[in-house]
Scaffold this motif. Sequence first.
Motif, PDB file in Angstrom:
ATOM      1  N   ILE A 130       0.838  -1.198   0.000  1.00  0.00           N
ATOM      2  CA  ILE A 130       0.000   0.000   0.000  1.00  0.00           C
ATOM      3  C   ILE A 130       0.874   1.250   0.000  1.00  0.00           C
ATOM      4  O   ILE A 130       0.589   2.230  -0.705  1.00  0.00           O
ATOM      5  N   ALA A 131       1.949   1.225   0.782  1.00  0.00           N
ATOM      6  CA  ALA A 131       2.855   2.373   0.817  1.00  0.00           C
ATOM      7  C   ALA A 131       3.451   2.645  -0.563  1.00  0.00           C
ATOM      8  O   ALA A 131       3.568   3.806  -0.984  1.00  0.00           O
ATOM      9  N   LYS A 132       3.825   1.590  -1.279  1.00  0.00           N
ATOM     10  CA  LYS A 132       4.359   1.755  -2.632  1.00  0.00           C
ATOM     11  C   LYS A 132       3.287   2.279  -3.581  1.00  0.00           C
ATOM     12  O   LYS A 132       3.564   3.089  -4.475  1.00  0.00           O
ATOM     13  N   ALA A 133       2.044   1.830  -3.371  1.00  0.00           N
ATOM     14  CA  ALA A 133       0.956   2.252  -4.251  1.00  0.00           C
ATOM     15  C   ALA A 133       0.688   3.746  -4.147  1.00  0.00           C
ATOM     16  O   ALA A 133       0.184   4.362  -5.096  1.00  0.00           O
ATOM     17  N   MET A 134       1.033   4.339  -3.006  1.00  0.00           N
ATOM     18  CA  MET A 134       0.807   5.768  -2.841  1.00  0.00           C
ATOM     19  C   MET A 134       1.621   6.597  -3.833  1.00  0.00           C
ATOM     20  O   MET A 134       1.297   7.755  -4.097  1.00  0.00           O
ATOM     21  N   ASP A 135       2.692   6.014  -4.395  1.00  0.00           N
ATOM     22  CA  ASP A 135       3.518   6.729  -5.366  1.00  0.00           C
ATOM     23  C   ASP A 135       3.098   6.458  -6.805  1.00  0.00           C
ATOM     24  O   ASP A 135       3.708   6.985  -7.743  1.00  0.00           O
ATOM     25  N   VAL A 136       2.059   5.642  -6.978  1.00  0.00           N
ATOM     26  CA  VAL A 136       1.610   5.294  -8.333  1.00  0.00           C
ATOM     27  C   VAL A 136       0.664   6.372  -8.849  1.00  0.00           C
ATOM     28  O   VAL A 136      -0.313   6.721  -8.175  1.00  0.00           O
ATOM     29  N   PRO A 137       0.911   6.930 -10.017  1.00  0.00           N
ATOM     30  CA  PRO A 137       0.003   7.940 -10.565  1.00  0.00           C
ATOM     31  C   PRO A 137      -1.354   7.332 -10.896  1.00  0.00           C
ATOM     32  O   PRO A 137      -1.480   6.117 -11.076  1.00  0.00           O
ATOM     33  N   VAL A 138      -2.362   8.172 -10.961  1.00  0.00           N
ATOM     34  CA  VAL A 138      -3.719   7.685 -11.213  1.00  0.00           C
ATOM     35  C   VAL A 138      -3.809   6.964 -12.552  1.00  0.00           C
ATOM     36  O   VAL A 138      -4.405   5.884 -12.657  1.00  0.00           O
ATOM     37  N   GLU A 139      -3.195   7.546 -13.592  1.00  0.00           N
ATOM     38  CA  GLU A 139      -3.287   6.947 -14.924  1.00  0.00           C
ATOM     39  C   GLU A 139      -2.046   6.105 -15.220  1.00  0.00           C
ATOM     40  O   GLU A 139      -1.341   6.332 -16.204  1.00  0.00           O
ATOM     41  N   TYR A 140      -1.796   5.105 -14.372  1.00  0.00           N
ATOM     42  CA  TYR A 140      -0.645   4.225 -14.574  1.00  0.00           C
ATOM     43  C   TYR A 140      -0.886   3.295 -15.763  1.00  0.00           C
ATOM     44  O   TYR A 140      -2.040   3.024 -16.140  1.00  0.00           O
ATOM     45  N   ASP A 141       0.189   2.810 -16.321  1.00  0.00           N
ATOM     46  CA  ASP A 141       0.120   1.859 -17.425  1.00  0.00           C
ATOM     47  C   ASP A 141      -0.174   0.472 -16.844  1.00  0.00           C
ATOM     48  O   ASP A 141       0.624  -0.050 -16.056  1.00  0.00           O
ATOM     49  N   PRO A 142      -1.300  -0.155 -17.208  1.00  0.00           N
ATOM     50  CA  PRO A 142      -1.638  -1.467 -16.651  1.00  0.00           C
ATOM     51  C   PRO A 142      -0.574  -2.530 -16.904  1.00  0.00           C
ATOM     52  O   PRO A 142      -0.476  -3.511 -16.157  1.00  0.00           O
ATOM     53  N   ASP A 143       0.242  -2.348 -17.964  1.00  0.00           N
ATOM     54  CA  ASP A 143       1.262  -3.338 -18.303  1.00  0.00           C
ATOM     55  C   ASP A 143       2.626  -3.017 -17.701  1.00  0.00           C
ATOM     56  O   ASP A 143       3.608  -3.700 -17.985  1.00  0.00           O
ATOM     57  N   SER A 144       2.686  -1.991 -16.868  1.00  0.00           N
ATOM     58  CA  SER A 144       3.949  -1.586 -16.264  1.00  0.00           C
ATOM     59  C   SER A 144       4.135  -2.250 -14.895  1.00  0.00           C
ATOM     60  O   SER A 144       3.281  -2.993 -14.400  1.00  0.00           O
ATOM     61  N   HIS A 145       5.278  -1.933 -14.274  1.00  0.00           N
ATOM     62  CA  HIS A 145       5.512  -2.405 -12.903  1.00  0.00           C
ATOM     63  C   HIS A 145       4.421  -1.890 -11.966  1.00  0.00           C
ATOM     64  O   HIS A 145       3.951  -2.622 -11.075  1.00  0.00           O
ATOM     65  N   ALA A 146       4.025  -0.631 -12.147  1.00  0.00           N
ATOM     66  CA  ALA A 146       2.958  -0.063 -11.326  1.00  0.00           C
ATOM     67  C   ALA A 146       1.657  -0.843 -11.517  1.00  0.00           C
ATOM     68  O   ALA A 146       0.927  -1.114 -10.553  1.00  0.00           O
ATOM     69  N   GLY A 147       1.376  -1.224 -12.748  1.00  0.00           N
ATOM     70  CA  GLY A 147       0.175  -2.003 -13.026  1.00  0.00           C
ATOM     71  C   GLY A 147       0.212  -3.362 -12.340  1.00  0.00           C
ATOM     72  O   GLY A 147      -0.800  -3.836 -11.813  1.00  0.00           O
ATOM     73  N   ALA A 148       1.391  -3.996 -12.332  1.00  0.00           N
ATOM     74  CA  ALA A 148       1.543  -5.283 -11.659  1.00  0.00           C
ATOM     75  C   ALA A 148       1.350  -5.138 -10.146  1.00  0.00           C
ATOM     76  O   ALA A 148       0.749  -6.000  -9.496  1.00  0.00           O
ATOM     77  N   LEU A 149       1.873  -4.038  -9.587  1.00  0.00           N
ATOM     78  CA  LEU A 149       1.704  -3.780  -8.162  1.00  0.00           C
ATOM     79  C   LEU A 149       0.225  -3.657  -7.811  1.00  0.00           C
ATOM     80  O   LEU A 149      -0.256  -4.252  -6.829  1.00  0.00           O
ATOM     81  N   MET A 150      -0.511  -2.902  -8.600  1.00  0.00           N
ATOM     82  CA  MET A 150      -1.928  -2.698  -8.315  1.00  0.00           C
ATOM     83  C   MET A 150      -2.721  -3.993  -8.506  1.00  0.00           C
ATOM     84  O   MET A 150      -3.672  -4.266  -7.761  1.00  0.00           O
ATOM     85  N   ALA A 151      -2.321  -4.806  -9.479  1.00  0.00           N
ATOM     86  CA  ALA A 151      -2.987  -6.094  -9.679  1.00  0.00           C
ATOM     87  C   ALA A 151      -2.741  -7.012  -8.474  1.00  0.00           C
ATOM     88  O   ALA A 151      -3.650  -7.721  -8.021  1.00  0.00           O
ATOM     89  N   LEU A 152      -1.520  -7.003  -7.950  1.00  0.00           N
ATOM     90  CA  LEU A 152      -1.206  -7.810  -6.771  1.00  0.00           C
ATOM     91  C   LEU A 152      -2.024  -7.346  -5.573  1.00  0.00           C
ATOM     92  O   LEU A 152      -2.550  -8.174  -4.804  1.00  0.00           O
ATOM     93  N   LEU A 153      -2.148  -6.052  -5.417  1.00  0.00           N
ATOM     94  CA  LEU A 153      -2.941  -5.525  -4.311  1.00  0.00           C
ATOM     95  C   LEU A 153      -4.404  -5.958  -4.424  1.00  0.00           C
ATOM     96  O   LEU A 153      -5.038  -6.266  -3.400  1.00  0.00           O
ATOM     97  N   ARG A 154      -4.930  -5.996  -5.635  1.00  0.00           N
ATOM     98  CA  ARG A 154      -6.316  -6.433  -5.809  1.00  0.00           C
ATOM     99  C   ARG A 154      -6.494  -7.860  -5.314  1.00  0.00           C
ATOM    100  O   ARG A 154      -7.509  -8.193  -4.689  1.00  0.00           O
TER     101      ARG A 154
END
Length: 258
Positions: free
Chosen positions: A113-137
């Motif tokens: 969750i702490a890492k997700a706070m640095d993810v922009p709203v319009e992140y690329d779903p296929d990026s590292h940020a997208g993978a992080l958010m998918a894991l959180l789900r």
Amino acid sequence: MVRNVRIEAVDAVPRPLIAMGHDYPDGHALPAHWHRRGQLISGATGVLVLATPQGTWVMPPQCGLWIPPGVVHEVRMIGAVTTQSLFLDPDLAGGMPGHCEVVGLSPFVRSLIAKAMDVPVEYDPDSHAGALMALLRHEMRQLPVQPLSLPFPANGALAALCRRFLLKPTVHATIEDWSGPLGVSRRAFTRLFRQETGLSFVEWRQQACLVTALPRLVAGEPVTTVALDLGYDNPAAFTTMFKRVLGASPRAYLKRSG
């Protein structure tokens, strides 16, 4: 990092999960409102008290609170609270609880969750940020429920007694104290109370004492003061109840949470 922005400002962004943070001073209150998305809110400091027509939930530090899509709720802060929220698209909330719940957050989930706070709203779903958010789900669906909720009955007269009790909770309250004003027998009251809340009167009374005690303890009030105010004969009796429900003494629990 998205901070102190209303979810409505970015809700239309086509991402399944949006992360944002907010800072609130001690005593801040959010009036009744609701979100289209489901919300998992957490905080590292302070206590958050959430109320809906269906009940009250107390979220201590290092825990989380799930609020389903569309649930009208009010929030009160005890102590300065910095929140971290994950807003989940309602179409993907099927695996989450259908009602508000306080949940435990492991160190691993808190770090995600702490890492997700640095993810922009319009992140690329296929990026590292997208993978992080998918894991959180996925992780959100596995969070253990904590016994820090207090269901309220739909019955108006019974709900009024519950709300009055919260103004001055006591472990000495009896079924007769409540059944008399309602004009029903002890047996009828016992059956009605469980039908309306899912708990026995004794279980609900204990939960009420716990959820009102925890914010006071986090705010720094002595265990002895809180215990005696609730009607316990001594702090040890209160500590025994607290440890049985939450798995640790008040002092150990607060140290672990803070």
